[in-house]
Structure formats: C-alpha cells, structure tokens
Design an enzyme around this catalytic site. Structure first.
Site, PDB file in Angstrom:
ATOM      1  N   GLU A 107     -33.939 -10.639  14.789  1.00 48.69           N
ATOM      2  CA  GLU A 107     -33.696 -11.187  13.138  1.00 48.69           C
ATOM      3  C   GLU A 107     -34.705 -10.575  12.342  1.00 48.69           C
ATOM      4  O   GLU A 107     -35.798 -10.943  12.194  1.00 48.69           O
ATOM      5  CB  GLU A 107     -33.641 -12.362  13.105  1.00 48.69           C
ATOM      6  CG  GLU A 107     -33.347 -13.099  11.614  1.00 48.69           C
ATOM      7  CD  GLU A 107     -33.544 -14.639  11.406  1.00 48.69           C
ATOM      8  OE1 GLU A 107     -33.857 -14.819  10.338  1.00 48.69           O
ATOM      9  OE2 GLU A 107     -33.573 -15.387  12.366  1.00 48.69           O
ATOM     10  N   ARG A 124     -36.711  -9.717   3.551  1.00 52.99           N
ATOM     11  CA  ARG A 124     -37.739 -10.108   2.522  1.00 52.99           C
ATOM     12  C   ARG A 124     -38.528  -9.051   1.999  1.00 52.99           C
ATOM     13  O   ARG A 124     -39.636  -9.352   1.100  1.00 52.99           O
ATOM     14  CB  ARG A 124     -38.555 -11.028   3.271  1.00 52.99           C
ATOM     15  CG  ARG A 124     -37.790 -12.271   3.743  1.00 52.99           C
ATOM     16  CD  ARG A 124     -38.813 -13.354   4.498  1.00 52.99           C
ATOM     17  NE  ARG A 124     -38.040 -14.314   4.782  1.00 52.99           N
ATOM     18  CZ  ARG A 124     -38.582 -15.714   5.419  1.00 52.99           C
ATOM     19  NH1 ARG A 124     -40.002 -15.626   5.732  1.00 52.99           N
ATOM     20  NH2 ARG A 124     -37.845 -16.504   5.988  1.00 52.99           N
ATOM     21  N   THR A 135     -32.441 -14.125   6.264  1.00 51.67           N
ATOM     22  CA  THR A 135     -32.700 -14.499   4.706  1.00 51.67           C
ATOM     23  C   THR A 135     -31.392 -13.782   3.890  1.00 51.67           C
ATOM     24  O   THR A 135     -31.391 -13.161   2.977  1.00 51.67           O
ATOM     25  CB  THR A 135     -33.909 -13.790   4.261  1.00 51.67           C
ATOM     26  OG1 THR A 135     -34.962 -13.754   5.183  1.00 51.67           O
ATOM     27  CG2 THR A 135     -34.336 -14.354   2.781  1.00 51.67           C
ATOM     28  N   LYS A 139     -28.423 -23.096  12.267  1.00 48.61           N
ATOM     29  CA  LYS A 139     -30.034 -22.641  12.174  1.00 48.61           C
ATOM     30  C   LYS A 139     -30.677 -24.192  11.611  1.00 48.61           C
ATOM     31  O   LYS A 139     -30.027 -24.718  10.783  1.00 48.61           O
ATOM     32  CB  LYS A 139     -30.342 -21.634  11.269  1.00 48.61           C
ATOM     33  CG  LYS A 139     -31.816 -21.467  10.903  1.00 48.61           C
ATOM     34  CD  LYS A 139     -31.906 -20.096  10.069  1.00 48.61           C
ATOM     35  CE  LYS A 139     -33.487 -20.197   9.278  1.00 48.61           C
ATOM     36  NZ  LYS A 139     -33.615 -18.712   8.761  1.00 48.61           N
TER      37      LYS A 139
END
Length: 207
Positions: A40, A44, A68, A128
């Site tokens: 993953e 960011r 994100t 999640k």
C-alpha cells in the site's frame, strides 16, 4: 479481485510513504523478496503517483495498492497509475460508488459503528479500522465483533511488530496494516537488506 483476497497473501500489509522516486522500485523489490507482496503506497507525497507507476511497471509480482485515497479523483489516478486496489482513511458513499464503477477494489476506512454501517449499506464488509490504536485498539475491535458478526477488519495505525500478533489473534481481524516495515532511517540509508529482513519477520507473524 476482491479486497479480502489481499489477506491471503500474508498477515501484514505495509503502509508506505515514499519521498524519493528513486527509492520506489528498490523498496518494493526488498519487500517482495521478504515475502510481502501486497504493498500500500500512500498518496501522501508529491511523487506518490510516479512511484506507483514505477512499481507497477518494474515490480509486476507486487500487488500494488494506493493508500490515502480521499476522493474520486484519487481513485481514478491510482487506477491509471497501475494500482490494483485502493485504501481510504475514512469512507464516503461517493468513493465507494466510484471505485465500483471503475473496477478498483476498495478497502474503506472506518472507526465507528456508524461508519461500519454506512460501508455495509454500500456492500463493503472487509474494512480498514483506522486509526487503530487511537480509535480504541483491541477492545474496540472486540466490541465491534458483537453487532457486526459478518464484518472483518484490517486494523492500521500505531500497530507494531510486537502488537500485531495480538490484533491478528482476533477472529474479526484478517490482516494488519503496518508502517514499521519501511522505517524512514532505513529508507534514507537505502538499507534495502534491513527492509527485506523486516518483511520476512512480518511474513512469519501468525496469530
């Protein structure tokens, strides 16, 4: 691909922040060499999408996902970059619908019962749990197991090599997210051997 299939590749999904494009491919190769295939890469940093493109192109054995993901535009950009799944820090029906429409499997972020119910209403049952430690950790996951017997989680946020087995021991936890596999000092030093060693440790974790 169903996101639940990700859990079949190992107990930990590394949550990766890449600041330098040149680090993307060697880092991905180091993780895969250590037995960690599901990666993953978070959106960011300014180079995140370029990093995803490089990994998708040069490390095809990796199962690459974008973290994100906060908007429909993020999801589309991730798919265009070669990602095979997306992870969001929270959940909106707009993102859920968009990911279905473009065929990008989504692991949506939730922290409360209301968020779990909203994701369930849109057909998502592998979620999640984020930020795991700050949102109540193991006691919260145990509490959520009561009313949500058909929901399983990937807790992410503040989990360490030491605490991961405790999370993985929970019946409603399929896999953990962890940032400890790619420590900033190891990346800065380009110590890919250390990252491979951390990946091997993580791959060996079992509840």
């Amino acid at each position: 691909m169903n996101t639940l299939e990700l859990a079949g590749h190992g107990p930990v999904i590394p949550v990766i922040v890449i600041n330098q494009l040149e680090d993307a491919v060697p880092m991905a190769r180091a993780l895969v060499e250590g037995g960690v295939k599901v990666l993953e890469v978070t959106l960011r940093t300014p180079v995140a999408l370029q990093c995803m493109e490089a990994i998708a192109r040069e490390v095809p054995e990796a199962i690459l996902g974008a973290g994100t993901v906060r908007s429909v535009a993020d999801a589309k950009a991730a798919l265009d970059a070669g990602c095979r799944f997306a992870v969001s820090p929270g959940y909106t029906s707009e993102i859920g619908r968009a990911c279905r429409e473009i065929g990008l499997p989504l692991l949506p972020g939730t922290a409360t019962g209301s968020e779990v119910m909203q994701a369930n209403a849109d057909g998502y049952f592998f979620l999640k749990f984020f930020p795991a430690m700050q949102a109540g950790g193991i006691p919260m996951l145990k509490a959520l197991a009561g009313p949500f017997t058909d929901v399983v989680f990937c807790p992410t946020g503040g989990i360490t090599l030491e605490t991961a087995p405790q999370f993985l021991a929970l019946p409603n936890v399929k896999v953990c997210g962890g940032s400890w596999l790619t420590p900033a000092d190891a990346v800065k030093a380009k110590d890919w051997g250390r990252i491979t060693a951390l990946a091997k440790e993580a791959s060996a974790l079992r509840a």
